[in-house]
Design an enzyme around this catalytic site. Structure first.
Site: not given
Ligand code: AMP
Ligand code: ZN
Length: 115
Positions: A30-31, A85, A92, A98, A100
């Protein structure tokens, strides 16, 4: 879905720190990590969110990748949280399904985001 940021990552058009990849899914960090380990697993095919249009094989591929990601990130033993999410009430923010995988610190029982 050419403007979808995760489709762009899946196509290699946006850089990402890839953790795991197979025919169906791609996992990348994750960024904006919420914990020492925060990796996202996406289907390479675009689905907006979890729903009846998502084939069982895709769900299977996503969740089969989870322990592989955990192993690669060194949290298989210490544990981790797996979160999807899904939709507005879940906050979301990226409209490409996606998963996590979050770990590397002790979390609380709270339902609010990742805390
Ligand atoms: P969600 O709120 O479940 O939709 O989570 C979307 C996640 O995608 C957030 O944790 C973002 O930090 C992450 N994200 C957004 N853009 C990127 C990107 N280009 N590379 C990696 N992670 C991203
Ligand atoms: Zn997409």
């Amino acid at each position: 879905m050419s403007e979808c940021v995760f489709c762009m990552i899946a196509r290699g058009e946006i850089p990402a720190k890839v953790v795991y990849e197979d025919d169906q899914v791609l996992a990348f960090d994750d960024i904006a990590p919420q914990a020492p380990v925060h990796t996202l697993i996406i289907p390479k095919e675009h689905f907006d969110r979890m729903g009846p249009d998502v084939p069982a094989e895709v769900i299977s591929a996503l969740f089969t990748a989870v322990p592989k990601v955990a192993e690669a990130k060194g949290v298989a033993e210490s544990g981790y949280r797996v979160i999807v999410n899904n939709g507005p009430d879940a906050m979301q923010t990226v409209g490409h399904l996606h998963v996590h995988v979050i770990g590397g610190k002790r979390m609380s029982h709270g339902m609010v985001h990742f805390e």
